[in-house]
Scaffold this active site. Structure first.
Site, PDB file in Angstrom:
ATOM      1  N   LYS A  83     -22.271  31.564 -28.237  1.00  0.00           N
ATOM      2  CA  LYS A  83     -21.532  30.316 -28.099  1.00  0.00           C
ATOM      3  C   LYS A  83     -21.430  29.664 -29.476  1.00  0.00           C
ATOM      4  CE  LYS A  83     -21.368  27.292 -24.081  1.00  0.00           C
ATOM      5  NZ  LYS A  83     -22.146  26.347 -23.271  1.00  0.00           N
TER       6      LYS A  83
HETATM    7  O1  G3P Z   1     -22.114  24.479 -20.796  1.00  0.00           O
HETATM    8  C1  G3P Z   1     -22.314  23.140 -21.017  1.00  0.00           C
HETATM    9  C2  G3P Z   1     -21.278  22.227 -20.447  1.00  0.00           C
HETATM   10  O2  G3P Z   1     -20.927  22.621 -19.172  1.00  0.00           O
HETATM   11  C3  G3P Z   1     -21.680  20.772 -20.601  1.00  0.00           C
HETATM   12  O3  G3P Z   1     -21.697  20.033 -19.451  1.00  0.00           O
HETATM   13  O4  G3P Z   1     -22.268  18.056 -18.087  1.00  0.00           O
HETATM   14  O5  G3P Z   1     -23.230  18.281 -20.401  1.00  0.00           O
HETATM   15  O6  G3P Z   1     -20.815  17.751 -20.080  1.00  0.00           O
HETATM   16  P1  G3P Z   1     -22.024  18.442 -19.521  1.00  0.00           P
END
Ligand code: G3P
Length: 218
Positions: A83
């Site tokens: 990533k």
């Molecule tokens: O893979 C990470 C991404 O899905 C982040 O999610 O909920 O931290 O915006 P969030």
């Protein structure tokens, strides 16, 4: 649309993978920081459980550092996908890694133009963050729809969209209606997706009615 699991919680991954619906996993530094143990060991165990791509994020800010980190992370397991946060250094790293045959997932994508650049650099996956766009009063799913349309317009683009930052089951449904190839979903939302009150009521009624015929089986 494939379902990936968006967590580094091994207990959750083990449990939900046993349902038979998970085809990959995504992590990030925040998700890893919420777990005990060596990050590489956590990632190795996720790769053992999940039979598909497992995203592991680099934290370097420059291309050279990202590439170094990526080479190390990719030694952990063949399922590892690197990533890379979107940016100029990230694009350079993605190009280099794709030439080395190391798969990448460009993360923190918030616009179709970023998505197009990541694809052209050779990203295997890109992750638009729907929930974080919604949080600042943008329409996250509209951005996903535009990215999916653009990629479909150019069949030479092999990059797959992973809809990320999913906050509720309707995000998953909307992503599938758009035709996004993958959504990465947190355990809480996967559990919400299972639930329907009519399913529970239906099972209860079937079991109750079956009580009436049970004696006939003797
Ligand atoms: O893979 C990470 C991404 O899905 C982040 O999610 O909920 O931290 O915006 P969030």
């Amino acid at each position: 649309m494939k379902l990936f699991i968006d967590t580094a919680d091994l207990k959750e991954i083990r449990e939900i993978a046993s349902w038979g619906i998970i085809e990959g996993a995504t992590t990030n530094p925040t998700l890893i920081s919420q777990q005990e143990g060596h990050p590489h060991e956590i990632l190795r165990q996720i790769c053992e459980i999940v039979n598909g791509p497992v995203s592991a994020e680099v934290v370097s800010q420059d291309c050279e550092g990202m590439v170094e980190e990526a080479r190390e992370l990719s030694k952990i397991h063949k399922h590892i996908v690197i990533k890379i946060p979107f940016g100029i250094e990230g694009l350079k790293a993605v190009k280099k890694l794709s030439e080395e045959g190391i798969r990448t997932n460009v993360t923190l994508v918030f616009s179709p133009s970023q998505a197009l650049m990541a694809a052209r650099a050779g990203a295997s996956f890109i992750s638009p963050f729907v929930g974080r766009l919604d949080d600042i009063s943008n329409n996250g799913m509209e951005i996903v729809a535009q990215i999916v349309d653009i990629f479909n317009n150019y069949p030479d683009i092999k990059t797959q969209v992973i809809v990320a930052s999913i906050r509720h089951p309707m995000h998953v449904v909307e992503a599938a209606l758009i035709g996004a190839p993958i959504a990465t979903v947190p355990p809480k939302v996967l559990r919400q997706m299972v639930k329907h009150p009519l399913t529970d009521i239906g099972i209860e009624r079937f079991l109750k009615d079956w009580e009436k015929v049970k004696d006939r089986l003797k």
